[in-house]
Design a protein around this motif. Structure first.
Motif, PDB file in Angstrom:
ATOM      1  N   VAL A 139      77.148  94.986  75.135  1.00 20.87           N
ATOM      2  CA  VAL A 139      78.030  94.018  75.799  1.00 20.87           C
ATOM      3  C   VAL A 139      78.325  94.445  77.227  1.00 20.87           C
ATOM      4  CG1 VAL A 139      80.344  93.031  75.777  1.00 20.87           C
ATOM      5  CG2 VAL A 139      79.065  93.236  73.654  1.00 20.87           C
ATOM      6  N   VAL A 172      76.941  87.044  75.141  1.00 22.68           N
ATOM      7  CA  VAL A 172      77.726  86.657  76.315  1.00 22.68           C
ATOM      8  C   VAL A 172      78.652  85.484  75.985  1.00 22.68           C
ATOM      9  CG1 VAL A 172      75.963  85.102  77.246  1.00 22.68           C
ATOM     10  CG2 VAL A 172      77.481  86.285  78.783  1.00 22.68           C
ATOM     11  N   LEU A 173      78.223  84.634  75.043  1.00 20.18           N
ATOM     12  CA  LEU A 173      79.078  83.505  74.666  1.00 20.18           C
ATOM     13  C   LEU A 173      80.316  83.989  73.916  1.00 20.18           C
ATOM     14  CD1 LEU A 173      76.439  80.896  73.421  1.00 20.18           C
ATOM     15  CD2 LEU A 173      77.471  81.108  75.678  1.00 20.18           C
ATOM     16  N   ASN A 210      68.914  85.741  70.638  1.00 21.22           N
ATOM     17  CA  ASN A 210      69.352  84.562  71.408  1.00 21.22           C
ATOM     18  C   ASN A 210      70.113  84.934  72.666  1.00 21.22           C
ATOM     19  OD1 ASN A 210      68.501  83.118  69.155  1.00 21.22           O
ATOM     20  ND2 ASN A 210      70.544  83.104  68.257  1.00 21.22           N
ATOM     21  N   ARG A 211      70.437  86.187  72.801  1.00 22.76           N
ATOM     22  CA  ARG A 211      71.268  86.686  73.903  1.00 22.76           C
ATOM     23  C   ARG A 211      72.616  85.955  73.942  1.00 22.76           C
ATOM     24  NH1 ARG A 211      67.694  87.238  79.182  1.00 22.76           N
ATOM     25  NH2 ARG A 211      66.907  85.191  78.646  1.00 22.76           N
ATOM     26  N   SER A 212      73.142  85.683  72.754  1.00 21.66           N
ATOM     27  CA  SER A 212      74.381  84.904  72.684  1.00 21.66           C
ATOM     28  C   SER A 212      75.644  85.765  72.705  1.00 21.66           C
ATOM     29  CB  SER A 212      74.374  84.014  71.431  1.00 21.66           C
ATOM     30  OG  SER A 212      74.045  84.742  70.294  1.00 21.66           O
ATOM     31  N   GLU A 216      70.074  88.205  65.400  1.00 25.21           N
ATOM     32  CA  GLU A 216      69.904  86.861  65.974  1.00 25.21           C
ATOM     33  C   GLU A 216      70.687  86.715  67.267  1.00 25.21           C
ATOM     34  OE1 GLU A 216      70.123  83.410  63.525  1.00 25.21           O
ATOM     35  OE2 GLU A 216      68.013  83.771  63.086  1.00 25.21           O
ATOM     36  N   ASP A 217      71.853  87.327  67.328  1.00 23.98           N
ATOM     37  CA  ASP A 217      72.620  87.273  68.581  1.00 23.98           C
ATOM     38  C   ASP A 217      71.899  88.055  69.680  1.00 23.98           C
ATOM     39  OD1 ASP A 217      74.568  85.672  67.526  1.00 23.98           O
ATOM     40  OD2 ASP A 217      75.892  87.311  66.976  1.00 23.98           O
ATOM     41  N   GLN A 252      80.054  74.246  76.503  1.00 23.52           N
ATOM     42  CA  GLN A 252      80.702  75.379  75.834  1.00 23.52           C
ATOM     43  C   GLN A 252      81.615  76.146  76.801  1.00 23.52           C
ATOM     44  OE1 GLN A 252      80.241  78.898  76.222  1.00 23.52           O
ATOM     45  NE2 GLN A 252      78.793  78.605  77.898  1.00 23.52           N
ATOM     46  N   LEU A 286      82.536  77.843  69.403  1.00 28.23           N
ATOM     47  CA  LEU A 286      82.977  78.656  70.541  1.00 28.23           C
ATOM     48  C   LEU A 286      84.386  78.247  70.999  1.00 28.23           C
ATOM     49  CD1 LEU A 286      79.538  78.842  72.320  1.00 28.23           C
ATOM     50  CD2 LEU A 286      80.734  80.719  71.223  1.00 28.23           C
ATOM     51  N   TYR A 323      82.498  80.579  81.134  1.00 31.41           N
ATOM     52  CA  TYR A 323      81.304  81.186  81.737  1.00 31.41           C
ATOM     53  C   TYR A 323      80.056  80.474  81.235  1.00 31.41           C
ATOM     54  CZ  TYR A 323      77.847  84.824  82.862  1.00 31.41           C
ATOM     55  OH  TYR A 323      76.753  85.503  83.336  1.00 31.41           O
ATOM     56  N   PRO A 340      69.854  78.622  68.520  1.00 29.85           N
ATOM     57  CA  PRO A 340      68.934  77.486  68.394  1.00 29.85           C
ATOM     58  C   PRO A 340      68.999  76.738  67.063  1.00 29.85           C
ATOM     59  CG  PRO A 340      67.727  79.561  68.292  1.00 29.85           C
ATOM     60  CD  PRO A 340      69.142  79.906  68.569  1.00 29.85           C
ATOM     61  N   HIS A 379      70.871  82.649  81.769  1.00 29.48           N
ATOM     62  CA  HIS A 379      69.758  82.741  80.814  1.00 29.48           C
ATOM     63  C   HIS A 379      70.044  81.933  79.550  1.00 29.48           C
ATOM     64  CE1 HIS A 379      72.240  85.420  78.445  1.00 29.48           C
ATOM     65  NE2 HIS A 379      72.478  86.126  79.533  1.00 29.48           N
ATOM     66  N   ASP A 380      68.981  81.755  78.776  1.00 36.95           N
ATOM     67  CA  ASP A 380      69.102  81.040  77.523  1.00 36.95           C
ATOM     68  C   ASP A 380      69.971  81.870  76.575  1.00 36.95           C
ATOM     69  OD1 ASP A 380      68.597  78.874  76.061  1.00 36.95           O
ATOM     70  OD2 ASP A 380      66.471  79.259  75.703  1.00 36.95           O
ATOM     71  N   CYS A 381      71.025  81.294  76.055  1.00 34.57           N
ATOM     72  CA  CYS A 381      71.926  82.085  75.215  1.00 34.57           C
ATOM     73  C   CYS A 381      72.447  81.282  74.040  1.00 34.57           C
ATOM     74  CB  CYS A 381      73.101  82.586  76.053  1.00 34.57           C
ATOM     75  SG  CYS A 381      73.994  81.218  76.793  1.00 34.57           S
ATOM     76  N   LEU A 382      71.905  80.079  73.867  1.00 30.67           N
ATOM     77  CA  LEU A 382      72.435  79.216  72.809  1.00 30.67           C
ATOM     78  C   LEU A 382      71.829  79.582  71.459  1.00 30.67           C
ATOM     79  CD1 LEU A 382      72.179  75.883  74.797  1.00 30.67           C
ATOM     80  CD2 LEU A 382      74.178  77.334  74.538  1.00 30.67           C
TER      81      LEU A 382
END
Lengths: 339, 273
Positions: free
Chosen positions: B270, B106-107, B102-104, B98-99, A173, A126, A106, A115, A110-113
């Motif tokens: 989530v 979803v990762l 960063n909206r991470s 931080e997650d 990723q 990941l 997926y 930084p 949006h920005d999700c990395l």
């Protein structure tokens, strides 16, 4: 002592656990939704949505809030359905979500990395969460970053990357664990023309390796270029779906005629034409008239009348739409069978 | 892109079991925290102020055996608890915030990872770091004390050593769920760190006010409640004004309730529903 303890546990974890063979027997990967309803409080995000998403590159189209992201989340098994069923590669996301997610990649819009770390660290991290052992994950993250076009910059913190580079890392990723089904949400968002071109080329290359790639984008031109199939959603419902060639082909029996001439000649020609065919639509663009006509397939009458009225025929061909027109017609409700 | 860019090719490896993927998160948290300046500074400060000082006082003074009272004055002091709170605040502050920022998420959750495993991985990393300050030094000091004792009552000394392991484990566990909960409420790690510390500090202030009416209120302060609990464990006695059940309930609830809250917050975040 602690470090060696950590190492021992790590090697145990890697050795003991190499069990879960990639979900085999789930081919062909496709998504099938039947009467799916998902609501968030009073808002119904998917409302009896029914569609089949086949293998290949599939465009997911719809305005903001149409339900595209909800469909993706539901396919990942992240949402509880109020009603209906979804099947992803023959598995049920409601009960087999972890199995499904092992073969899904997926790329969010949006920005999700993260930084503070570099691209190699992020992609390999990941990869490991996707079930790769660390050696595989590191090697594969280098390969995928190279594939998407991130060179030596891969060792720089992600916060220093341009939007285009971030998009590429998001793609890396998503593919590091070699998923069979990929969801790409606005993959070309914020990219310059060259970056867009590269991204579309990457998507096409990946599709050739037997993947199902679902691309959600507002840039219809991009989807038109790369997709084999399109699904149009609005208000949580399927508006239209089909093979891209069918959608763009236009209605059978309808032809597009572009003519040029004086205003008087053109109006006379249109009047004469109305006697022999049905004019479905007309557009006046920079001194040229483009007419959609039905009932004059052979063209002899059209050409004869043009000659009689002193009008120059610039083109006369079967109607061909672009995706934007398909999209607009879908929302106007002006679609015809197969479109 | 390299001179000869690599084309896409399938990965032929085998996946690890889903249940063990939390280990990746655990290892990442542990490594990240061990290289964090804030954690290093607090560790050094804590080792100097709490452990090294106690090491000298316990070992240099001639002793017959390892006494619970020695360990109570060492670990039951407010300084050990305050430094543990500070360390927990620094360690847990960015784990979820931080997650969020960063909206991470979803990762993580587009992969085969459960919310529970995500949280356990994060918490385990934080707990291991906390144990470097809360468990390992006290156990080492107790062991050195046993090694240098002049008497022969090793049975009693080893009993105290066992209690020390328990006390260290409790201290390690006590602040982490609360820190994670605060971290899940904000997108800024500085807010989370200050929030965690101030929440405990705030309870101490509240206790100072109410304890004027009844000393039983002291169990609400984490510093006091842990100190009383440690005394109970080491010496088997509790001040007369303390209700033991209330003490255990408060200590347990400060661990369990935040853990439950953070789990539900994460699930909601989530799923978005």
């Amino acid at each position: 002592m602690l470090i060696s303890l950590v190492r021992i546990v790590r090697s145990m974890a890697e050795e003991i656990a190499v069990g879960q063979e990639r979900a085999s027997g789930v081919n062909p990967i496709h998504i099938s939704a039947r009467d799916v309803t998902v609501s968030f409080g009073s808002v119904t995000a998917l409302d009896g949505f029914t569609a089949d998403i086949p293998r290949g590159i599939v465009g997911l189209l719809g305005p903001n809030g149409a339900g595209k992201s909800t469909l993706i989340k539901a396919s990942l098994g992240l949402l509880v359905l109020d009603r209906g069923t979804i099947s992803v590669g023959g598995l049920d996301p409601q009960t087999q979500s972890l199995q499904i997610r092992d073969f899904i990649g997926y790329m969010p819009e949006h920005d999700c990395l993260i930084p503070s770390i570099n691209a190699v660290e992020l992609v390999s991290y990941l990869g490991m969460i996707s079930g790769m052992v660390s050696r595989d994950a590191i090697q594969r993250s280098h390969e995928m970053l190279d594939f998407v076009g991130i060179g030596e910059e891969r060792y720089r913190p992600i916060k220093s990357y341009s939007t285009g580079m971030k998009q590429k890392v998001k793609l890396a990723q998503a593919i590091v664990h070699d998923p069979k089904l990929l969801f790409l949400d606005e993959p070309t968002s914020g990219m310059d023309p060259q970056g867009r071109e590269e991204m579309l080329s990457l998507v096409t290359k990946m599709a050739s390796s037997e993947k199902t790639i679902v691309v959600s984008s507002h840039i219809l031109e991009d989807l038109e270029r790369i997709c084999d199939y399109a699904v149009i959603i609005d208000n949580g419902k399927l508006v239209r779906s089909g093979e891209m060639t069918t959608l763009l082909a236009g209605e059978e029996g309808v032809r597009s005629l572009t003519v040029r001439g004086s205003e008087q000649a053109l109006s006379g020609y249109v009047r004469a034409l109305e006697q022999v065919c049905q004019i479905v639509d007309r557009k006046d663009e920079a001194g040229e008239f483009t007419l959609l006509i039905r009932g004059c397939e052979d063209g002899k009458k059209v050409l004869r009348l043009a000659a009689e009225n002193g009008v120059q025929v610039r083109s006369f061909r079967p109607e061909r739409l672009d995706l934007e027109e398909v999209f607009l017609r879908a929302f106007r409700g002006g679609g015809r069978d197969g479109h | 892109m390299g001179i000869n860019p690599i084309e896409y090719h399938p990965w032929k490896g085998e996946r690890t079991a889903v249940n063990l993927r939390l280990y990746v998160i655990f290892r990442s948290v542990f490594r990240h925290k061990l290289s964090s300046i804030g954690v290093i500074v607090l560790m050094v400060l804590g080792f100097m102020l709490v452990h090294t000082f106690s090491l000298f006082t316990i070992i240099l003074v001639s002793h017959d055996k390892l006494e619970g009272s020695d360990m109570t004055s060492y670990l039951g002091s407010g300084l050990f608890t305050v430094l543990s709170i500070l360390l927990a605040a620094v360690v847990t502050s960015d784990l979820i915030s931080e997650d969020l920022a960063n909206r991470s998420f979803v990762l993580y959750f587009s992969r085969a990872l459960k919310v529970r495993d995500y949280l356990v991985g994060k918490a385990a990393g934080a707990l291991l770091v906390m144990s470097l300050f809360c468990v390992i030094p006290p156990v080492l000091i107790a062991s050195v004390s046993i090694a240098t004792q002049t008497g022969s009552d090793y049975g009693h000394s080893f009993e105290v050593l066992g209690e020390t392991v328990l006390v260290g484990a409790l201290m390690t566990l006590f602040f982490v769920p609360f820190g994670l909960m605060i971290s899940s409420f904000t997108r800024r790690k500085s807010y989370a760190a200050v929030g965690t510390f101030m929440a405990f500090f705030g309870l101490t202030v509240v206790v100072e006010i109410f304890s004027q009416f009844s000393r039983g209120w002291r169990v609400i302060s984490p510093i006091d409640s842990l100190s009383i609990l440690f005394k109970w464990l080491y010496e088997g006695q509790v001040p007369s004004y303390v209700d033991k059940t209330a003490l255990l309930l408060i200590v347990a609830s400060l661990i369990i309730v935040p853990a439950v809250i953070v789990y539900f917050r994460m699930t909601r975040e989530v799923v978005g529903k």
